[in-house]
Design an enzyme around this catalytic site. Sequence first.
Site, short mmCIF file in Angstrom:
data_model
loop_
_atom_site.label_atom_id
_atom_site.label_comp_id
_atom_site.label_asym_id
_atom_site.label_seq_id
_atom_site.Cartn_x
_atom_site.Cartn_y
_atom_site.Cartn_z
N CYS A 99 39.92 24.75 15.04
CA CYS A 99 38.51 24.32 15.88
C CYS A 99 38.86 22.99 16.25
O CYS A 99 38.93 22.13 15.31
CB CYS A 99 36.99 24.67 15.10
SG CYS A 99 35.83 24.25 16.40
N HIS A 141 35.76 33.28 18.81
CA HIS A 141 35.29 32.13 18.22
C HIS A 141 34.69 31.18 19.23
O HIS A 141 33.75 30.39 18.76
CB HIS A 141 36.90 31.39 17.91
CG HIS A 141 36.92 29.99 17.66
ND1 HIS A 141 37.31 29.48 16.32
CD2 HIS A 141 36.39 28.80 18.25
CE1 HIS A 141 37.28 28.30 16.26
NE2 HIS A 141 36.71 27.82 17.60
N GLU A 142 34.90 31.62 20.57
CA GLU A 142 34.04 30.68 21.47
C GLU A 142 32.76 31.42 21.51
O GLU A 142 31.61 30.31 21.82
CB GLU A 142 34.89 30.89 22.82
CG GLU A 142 36.12 30.27 23.13
CD GLU A 142 36.53 29.01 22.10
OE1 GLU A 142 37.69 28.81 21.53
OE2 GLU A 142 35.49 28.15 21.94
N HIS A 145 30.35 29.75 19.29
CA HIS A 145 29.74 28.55 19.31
C HIS A 145 28.76 28.47 20.21
O HIS A 145 27.89 27.72 20.28
CB HIS A 145 31.02 27.63 20.20
CG HIS A 145 31.90 26.96 19.33
ND1 HIS A 145 31.72 26.07 18.39
CD2 HIS A 145 33.38 26.88 19.38
CE1 HIS A 145 32.81 25.56 17.76
NE2 HIS A 145 33.70 26.19 18.38
O1 LIG Z 1 37.94 24.83 18.90
C1 LIG Z 1 38.26 25.43 19.77
N1 LIG Z 1 37.28 26.35 20.24
O2 LIG Z 1 36.21 26.39 20.10
N2 LIG Z 1 39.60 25.74 20.14
C2 LIG Z 1 40.44 26.51 19.29
C3 LIG Z 1 40.37 27.68 19.69
C4 LIG Z 1 40.97 28.84 18.78
C5 LIG Z 1 40.23 30.11 18.47
C6 LIG Z 1 40.73 31.12 17.70
C7 LIG Z 1 42.02 31.16 17.07
C8 LIG Z 1 42.70 29.92 17.38
C9 LIG Z 1 42.22 28.66 18.29
C10 LIG Z 1 41.92 25.98 19.45
O3 LIG Z 1 42.75 25.42 18.68
O4 LIG Z 1 42.05 25.69 20.77
ZN LIG Z 2 36.01 25.85 18.18
#
Ligand SMILES: O=C(NO)N[C@@H](Cc1ccccc1)C(=O)O
Ligand SMILES: [Zn+2]
Length: 156
Positions: A99, A141-142, A145
């Site tokens: 994240c 995941h988003e 949030h």
């Molecule tokens: O923090 C965020 N998005 O909120 N970005 C993460 C999104 C993500 C989600 C799931 C698996 C891998 C990566 C990122 O590393 O780009």
């Molecule tokens: Zn995130």
Amino acid sequence: MTLRLRQIGDPILTQVAEPVSHFRDPDLHRLIESMLSTLKDSNGVGLAAPQVGSLLQVLIVASRPNPRYPDAPQMQPLVMINPQLLAASSEQVLGWEGCLSVPDRRGLVARSREVEVEYYTPQGSRQRVVWQDFPARIFQHEYDHLIGRVFLQRHP
Ligand SMILES: O=C(NO)N[C@@H](Cc1ccccc1)C(=O)O
Ligand SMILES: [Zn+2]
């Protein structure tokens, strides 16, 4: 313009985002542009508006191979406004996540393998999409949030 990425501990990351009601608001389009450039600068594959300080239901799913996720599938970045999770498979998959608001942490997270999502484009047209595997994971995941949930705070 690249926006400051709020880090874990910032209360905004635990709050619930509001739906977008004015699609013609120029601030909305400035936010989207800023999120896209923030995503690019941070080599991210996904981003949610609360991470850049905006409690609006806006998220971007932008899987692409990069140093942080070398085997991520390539897709056009998709901006999703007021997303609704219509269906999520009971079949779950464990996978590594990071994240941008939780630096230097990776976690194994269980997610539905497939999701069906309804959302609005920045132009205000309603769309549906079905994703599996990594794009489905990024979406979940988003989407978390937008309801103030940060990964690693989920119970596996
Ligand atoms: O923090 C965020 N998005 O909120 N970005 C993460 C999104 C993500 C989600 C799931 C698996 C891998 C990566 C990122 O590393 O780009
Ligand atoms: Zn995130």
